[in-house]
Motif scaffolding. Structure first.
Motif, PDB file in Angstrom:
ATOM      1  N   HIS A   1       0.854  -0.789   0.279  1.00  0.00           N
ATOM      2  CA  HIS A   1      -0.496  -0.227  -0.274  1.00  0.00           C
ATOM      3  C   HIS A   1       0.391   1.353   0.250  1.00  0.00           C
ATOM      4  CE1 HIS A   1      -4.061   2.769   0.917  1.00  0.00           C
ATOM      5  NE2 HIS A   1      -3.231   3.292   2.081  1.00  0.00           N
ATOM      6  N   MET A   2       2.030   1.532   0.718  1.00  0.00           N
ATOM      7  CA  MET A   2       2.932   2.648   1.182  1.00  0.00           C
ATOM      8  C   MET A   2       3.808   2.283  -0.144  1.00  0.00           C
ATOM      9  SD  MET A   2       2.374   4.187   3.416  1.00  0.00           S
ATOM     10  CE  MET A   2       0.713   3.924   4.808  1.00  0.00           C
ATOM     11  N   GLU A   3       3.729   1.611  -1.371  1.00  0.00           N
ATOM     12  CA  GLU A   3       5.078   1.061  -1.771  1.00  0.00           C
ATOM     13  C   GLU A   3       6.136   1.260  -1.781  1.00  0.00           C
ATOM     14  OE1 GLU A   3       3.823   3.752  -6.081  1.00  0.00           O
ATOM     15  OE2 GLU A   3       1.823   2.677  -5.278  1.00  0.00           O
ATOM     16  N   THR A   4       6.484   0.652  -0.335  1.00  0.00           N
ATOM     17  CA  THR A   4       8.155   0.610   0.415  1.00  0.00           C
ATOM     18  C   THR A   4       8.829  -1.042  -0.335  1.00  0.00           C
ATOM     19  OG1 THR A   4       9.662   1.359   1.725  1.00  0.00           O
ATOM     20  CG2 THR A   4       7.124   0.776   2.631  1.00  0.00           C
ATOM     21  N   HIS A   5       9.501  -0.689  -0.353  1.00  0.00           N
ATOM     22  CA  HIS A   5      11.025  -1.974  -0.222  1.00  0.00           C
ATOM     23  C   HIS A   5      12.045  -1.874   0.982  1.00  0.00           C
ATOM     24  CE1 HIS A   5       8.637  -2.839  -3.647  1.00  0.00           C
ATOM     25  NE2 HIS A   5       9.091  -1.819  -4.453  1.00  0.00           N
ATOM     26  N   HIS A   6      11.928  -1.102   1.878  1.00  0.00           N
ATOM     27  CA  HIS A   6      12.521  -0.811   2.711  1.00  0.00           C
ATOM     28  C   HIS A   6      12.069  -0.781   4.368  1.00  0.00           C
ATOM     29  CE1 HIS A   6      14.875   1.410  -0.233  1.00  0.00           C
ATOM     30  NE2 HIS A   6      15.981   0.602   0.066  1.00  0.00           N
ATOM     31  N   ILE A   7      12.673  -2.571   4.673  1.00  0.00           N
ATOM     32  CA  ILE A   7      11.351  -2.579   5.731  1.00  0.00           C
ATOM     33  C   ILE A   7      12.835  -2.474   7.317  1.00  0.00           C
ATOM     34  CG2 ILE A   7      10.180  -4.171   6.712  1.00  0.00           C
ATOM     35  CD1 ILE A   7       9.341  -3.550   4.197  1.00  0.00           C
ATOM     36  N   ALA A   8      11.874  -1.845   8.076  1.00  0.00           N
ATOM     37  CA  ALA A   8      13.272  -1.611   9.541  1.00  0.00           C
ATOM     38  C   ALA A   8      11.749  -2.445  10.739  1.00  0.00           C
ATOM     39  CB  ALA A   8      13.413  -0.105   9.513  1.00  0.00           C
ATOM     40  N   SER A   9      12.341  -3.501  11.192  1.00  0.00           N
ATOM     41  CA  SER A   9      11.836  -3.987  11.950  1.00  0.00           C
ATOM     42  C   SER A   9      12.712  -4.440  13.790  1.00  0.00           C
ATOM     43  CB  SER A   9      11.112  -5.288  11.615  1.00  0.00           C
ATOM     44  OG  SER A   9      12.637  -6.611  11.073  1.00  0.00           O
ATOM     45  N   PHE A  10      11.126  -4.424  14.449  1.00  0.00           N
ATOM     46  CA  PHE A  10      11.722  -4.024  15.674  1.00  0.00           C
ATOM     47  C   PHE A  10      11.978  -5.784  16.448  1.00  0.00           C
ATOM     48  CE2 PHE A  10      12.442   0.239  14.096  1.00  0.00           C
ATOM     49  CZ  PHE A  10      13.765   0.632  14.698  1.00  0.00           C
ATOM     50  N   ARG A  11      12.990  -6.481  17.028  1.00  0.00           N
ATOM     51  CA  ARG A  11      12.924  -7.039  18.737  1.00  0.00           C
ATOM     52  C   ARG A  11      11.947  -7.802  17.234  1.00  0.00           C
ATOM     53  NH1 ARG A  11      15.646  -8.321  22.044  1.00  0.00           N
ATOM     54  NH2 ARG A  11      13.893  -9.386  23.555  1.00  0.00           N
ATOM     55  N   GLY A  12      10.639  -8.687  17.859  1.00  0.00           N
ATOM     56  CA  GLY A  12       9.707  -9.541  17.536  1.00  0.00           C
ATOM     57  C   GLY A  12       8.663  -9.012  16.759  1.00  0.00           C
ATOM     58  N   GLY A  13       9.222  -7.958  16.180  1.00  0.00           N
ATOM     59  CA  GLY A  13       8.707  -7.262  14.556  1.00  0.00           C
ATOM     60  C   GLY A  13       9.145  -8.362  13.366  1.00  0.00           C
ATOM     61  N   ILE A  14      10.165  -8.609  13.826  1.00  0.00           N
ATOM     62  CA  ILE A  14      11.322  -9.158  12.728  1.00  0.00           C
ATOM     63  C   ILE A  14      10.173 -10.660  12.495  1.00  0.00           C
ATOM     64  CG2 ILE A  14      13.367 -10.132  12.452  1.00  0.00           C
ATOM     65  CD1 ILE A  14      14.250  -7.913  14.223  1.00  0.00           C
ATOM     66  N   LEU A  15       9.334 -11.261  12.802  1.00  0.00           N
ATOM     67  CA  LEU A  15       8.832 -12.314  13.155  1.00  0.00           C
ATOM     68  C   LEU A  15       8.139 -12.588  12.095  1.00  0.00           C
ATOM     69  CD1 LEU A  15       8.837 -13.734  16.338  1.00  0.00           C
ATOM     70  CD2 LEU A  15      10.531 -14.694  14.715  1.00  0.00           C
ATOM     71  N   ALA A  16       7.836 -10.942  11.596  1.00  0.00           N
ATOM     72  CA  ALA A  16       6.719 -10.883  10.802  1.00  0.00           C
ATOM     73  C   ALA A  16       6.327 -10.495   9.493  1.00  0.00           C
ATOM     74  CB  ALA A  16       5.808  -9.713  11.278  1.00  0.00           C
ATOM     75  N   VAL A  17       8.549 -10.391   9.220  1.00  0.00           N
ATOM     76  CA  VAL A  17       8.102  -9.245   6.930  1.00  0.00           C
ATOM     77  C   VAL A  17       8.443 -11.102   6.484  1.00  0.00           C
ATOM     78  CG1 VAL A  17       9.230  -8.111   8.600  1.00  0.00           C
ATOM     79  CG2 VAL A  17      10.505 -10.073   7.949  1.00  0.00           C
ATOM     80  N   ASP A  18       8.533 -12.276   7.212  1.00  0.00           N
ATOM     81  CA  ASP A  18       8.092 -13.826   6.109  1.00  0.00           C
ATOM     82  C   ASP A  18       7.836 -13.411   4.773  1.00  0.00           C
ATOM     83  OD1 ASP A  18       8.911 -14.467   8.748  1.00  0.00           O
ATOM     84  OD2 ASP A  18       9.450 -16.368   7.978  1.00  0.00           O
ATOM     85  N   LEU A  19       7.091 -12.734   4.732  1.00  0.00           N
ATOM     86  CA  LEU A  19       6.454 -12.745   3.655  1.00  0.00           C
ATOM     87  C   LEU A  19       6.743 -11.596   2.084  1.00  0.00           C
ATOM     88  CD1 LEU A  19       2.632 -13.284   3.896  1.00  0.00           C
ATOM     89  CD2 LEU A  19       4.469 -14.215   3.871  1.00  0.00           C
ATOM     90  N   LEU A  20       8.093 -10.727   2.723  1.00  0.00           N
ATOM     91  CA  LEU A  20       8.768  -9.828   1.875  1.00  0.00           C
ATOM     92  C   LEU A  20       9.838 -10.214   1.466  1.00  0.00           C
ATOM     93  CD1 LEU A  20       7.096  -6.837   2.984  1.00  0.00           C
ATOM     94  CD2 LEU A  20       6.932  -7.786   1.244  1.00  0.00           C
ATOM     95  N   PRO A  21      10.951 -11.592   1.312  1.00  0.00           N
ATOM     96  CA  PRO A  21      12.083 -12.143   1.023  1.00  0.00           C
ATOM     97  C   PRO A  21      12.824 -11.144  -0.315  1.00  0.00           C
ATOM     98  CG  PRO A  21      10.693 -12.668  -0.066  1.00  0.00           C
ATOM     99  CD  PRO A  21       9.814 -12.072   0.576  1.00  0.00           C
ATOM    100  N   ALA A  22      11.731 -10.710  -0.820  1.00  0.00           N
ATOM    101  CA  ALA A  22      12.998  -9.624  -2.305  1.00  0.00           C
ATOM    102  C   ALA A  22      13.296  -8.034  -1.354  1.00  0.00           C
ATOM    103  CB  ALA A  22      11.967  -9.303  -3.287  1.00  0.00           C
ATOM    104  N   ALA A  23      12.441  -7.530  -0.348  1.00  0.00           N
ATOM    105  CA  ALA A  23      12.750  -6.254   0.349  1.00  0.00           C
ATOM    106  C   ALA A  23      14.102  -6.469   0.778  1.00  0.00           C
ATOM    107  CB  ALA A  23      11.313  -6.218   0.971  1.00  0.00           C
ATOM    108  N   ASP A  24      14.475  -4.695   0.954  1.00  0.00           N
ATOM    109  CA  ASP A  24      15.554  -4.589   1.890  1.00  0.00           C
ATOM    110  C   ASP A  24      15.228  -4.862   3.256  1.00  0.00           C
ATOM    111  OD1 ASP A  24      17.188  -4.537  -0.433  1.00  0.00           O
ATOM    112  OD2 ASP A  24      16.854  -2.258  -0.772  1.00  0.00           O
ATOM    113  N   HIS A  25      15.667  -5.620   3.813  1.00  0.00           N
ATOM    114  CA  HIS A  25      15.160  -5.520   4.844  1.00  0.00           C
ATOM    115  C   HIS A  25      16.518  -4.482   6.867  1.00  0.00           C
ATOM    116  CE1 HIS A  25      11.618  -8.064   4.980  1.00  0.00           C
ATOM    117  NE2 HIS A  25      12.699  -8.686   3.998  1.00  0.00           N
TER     118      HIS A  25
END
Length: 235
Positions: free
Chosen positions: A94-118
């Motif tokens: 929705h936000m059209e972003t490919h840079h994902i910054a995740s913190f602590r347990g939130g990192i467990l929720a990014v599995d569906l974006l393997p091609a993004a920059d993390h």
């Protein structure tokens, strides 16, 4: 750039979940996935300061709420890790972003974006997160004269929601977290506190806000995170 914080939303299924925007609101460069459960509350002030610092450097951000948290229309006891993973994907699209910054347990929720920059801060296993909350429940029960064991909570969680540190954890979410590990992604950068001996790409000076009894801020850590995020996206 304006460093004020604005409310917005993103679609997930039949709901719209809230998110906060800083900087240029039309297209955030970084999607921030917050920590889970009480850690989210303890670190939220720090995350807002990170967003404001980045906005001053003309880097826009979006801090999303996960379904079943904060002001979500979804009942808290209906949340699941798989739903959180879908919501991160939906918000990023929705936000059209490919840079994902995740913190602590939130990192467990990014599995569906393997091609993004993390960019990941202090990754944690789901089982470790559960163990911490179970210890909190056991300590609280002990103060009330009730003896509770980890094994008892784990058995109970197989069939019905359990209350852990003020959170209703349903059997699906409990089971998902028990087996959840931070994903190994192709394009990722891991940051940790300097006091953390686990492997990482950079160590940052600051305090473990998620261990505090109450929400707090650490301006030095917020600035260090913002600077590393800015360097990470090349700006």
């Amino acid at each position: 750039m304006n460093s004020s914080i604005e409310f917005s939303s993103y679609p997930i299924g039949e709901f719209h979940e809230l998110c906060l925007l800083a900087g240029k609101p039309s297209r955030p460069k970084i999607l921030i996935v917050p920590p889970l459960f009480d850690e989210m509350n303890r670190m939220r002030r720090m995350l807002i300061e990170v967003m404001r610092s980045l906005a001053n450097w003309e880097i826009s951000t979006c801090l999303m709420d996960l379904p079943g948290t904060n002001e979500s229309m979804l009942p808290r006891d209906q949340a699941s890790l798989s739903l959180w993973q879908e919501s991160v994907q939906s918000c990023a699209d929705h936000m059209e972003t490919h840079h994902i910054a995740s913190f602590r347990g939130g990192i467990l929720a990014v599995d569906l974006l393997p091609a993004a920059d993390h960019w990941q801060f202090s990754p944690i296993k789901g089982r470790t997160l559960l163990r911490t909350m179970m210890r909190t429940r056991i300590a609280s029960d002990k103060e009330s004269g009730i003896i509770t064991k980890v094994s008892e909570l784990e058995e109970l969680a197989k069939t019905k929601p359990v209350e852990l540190a003020g959170n209703q954890i349903n059997p699906t979410l409990f089971s998902e977290l028990q087996s959840a590990h931070p994903p190994e992604l192709q394009n990722q950068r891991v940051a940790r506190l300097l006091t953390d001996s686990k492997p990482c790409d950079i160590g940052l000076e600051g305090s473990a806000l998620w261990l505090r009894a109450e929400p707090d801020a650490d301006i030095s850590l917020s600035r260090a995170i913002a600077k590393d995020l800015a360097d990470w996206i090349g700006q």
